[in-house]
Design an enzyme around this catalytic site. Sequence first.
Site, short mmCIF file in Angstrom:
data_model
loop_
_atom_site.label_atom_id
_atom_site.label_comp_id
_atom_site.label_asym_id
_atom_site.label_seq_id
_atom_site.Cartn_x
_atom_site.Cartn_y
_atom_site.Cartn_z
N TYR A 1 -1.12 6.36 9.14
CA TYR A 1 -1.94 5.27 8.62
C TYR A 1 -1.47 4.80 7.24
O TYR A 1 -1.81 3.70 6.81
CB TYR A 1 -3.41 5.69 8.50
CG TYR A 1 -4.10 6.02 9.80
CD1 TYR A 1 -3.47 5.82 11.04
CD2 TYR A 1 -5.39 6.53 9.80
CE1 TYR A 1 -4.11 6.14 12.22
CE2 TYR A 1 -6.04 6.84 10.98
CZ TYR A 1 -5.40 6.65 12.19
OH TYR A 1 -6.05 6.97 13.35
N ARG B 1 -21.37 -3.04 7.56
CA ARG B 1 -20.96 -2.55 8.88
C ARG B 1 -21.11 -1.03 8.97
O ARG B 1 -21.48 -0.50 10.02
CB ARG B 1 -19.52 -2.97 9.15
CG ARG B 1 -19.00 -2.61 10.54
CD ARG B 1 -19.87 -3.16 11.66
NE ARG B 1 -20.02 -4.59 11.59
CZ ARG B 1 -19.14 -5.47 12.08
NH1 ARG B 1 -18.04 -5.05 12.67
NH2 ARG B 1 -19.35 -6.76 11.97
N LEU C 1 -15.73 1.03 19.65
CA LEU C 1 -16.31 -0.29 19.87
C LEU C 1 -15.36 -1.19 20.66
O LEU C 1 -15.51 -2.41 20.67
CB LEU C 1 -16.68 -0.93 18.53
CG LEU C 1 -17.71 -0.13 17.72
CD1 LEU C 1 -17.95 -0.78 16.37
CD2 LEU C 1 -19.02 0.01 18.49
#
Length: 275
Positions: A49, A234, A187
């Site tokens: 990442y 969020r 999601l």
Amino acid sequence: MIMPIIETAHLRMPRLGLGTWPMTGAACSAAVESAIGLGYRHIDTAEMYGNEDAVGVGLAASGLPRAEIFLTTKIWNDKPDGASIRRAFDASLKRLATPYVDLLLIHWPSPELNLPDALAGLAAIRAEGTARAIGISNFPPKLLARAIAEGVGLAALQVEFHVMLDQSRLLEICRANDMALTAYSPLAKGNASSDPVLQGIARRHGATAAQVALAWLLAQPGVAMVPKAASRARQAENLGALDLKLDAADLAAIAGLPKDRRFVNPAMAPDWIDG
């Protein structure tokens, strides 16, 4: 808010965590600090990442004692054996500025992977205490079974899992071997939010479709999830899924959704069915 926990012989892991891909730099640090302030206690990162340093900054800025955070990192698939995993992990610890991680995973299998040697390397790191638990990511059923057969005490498998992708074979193997399963992209790369079935369930509960998708995963025993959420709003929305209880009609409607939509399938991916 009470954070549910997965507890096995190998780990004790909060079921809802913060995924950090593809956040980097100050934005990543701020997201980690914000999430911890809201009550997250599980942070997921990886060598690939390029944000382990930023995650480390966010952890430190939170002011929370290290022991109160469950931290996962992953070693990239170009490290095929124990020695290369060791070198990469040492570098990860330095970037994270932490004396240990709670869970260390092999990020992806590769044709060059020396599975017995790689797993022995993970076990050696765990024996030293710099990784409290060890596991694997993106392993299909047959390869997962081979890894378990090495007998090193794998704690977890991390794979793509959501309302649109069936992972029952992997779940069955994990549950039979006292392993947790962590869902990434829970999601469905944002597709859950626009699904009309999930939207209808959400309206009935005064929730959002994303919360419904996470609540469905929370209804699966032994499953954790690490949705990426950069904004505080969020992050708070995702935490709201902890208070959402789906009923039998909701679960039946979700069961009727197609379960063959995979959104993370790079060219290097293994054979998902027979691998």
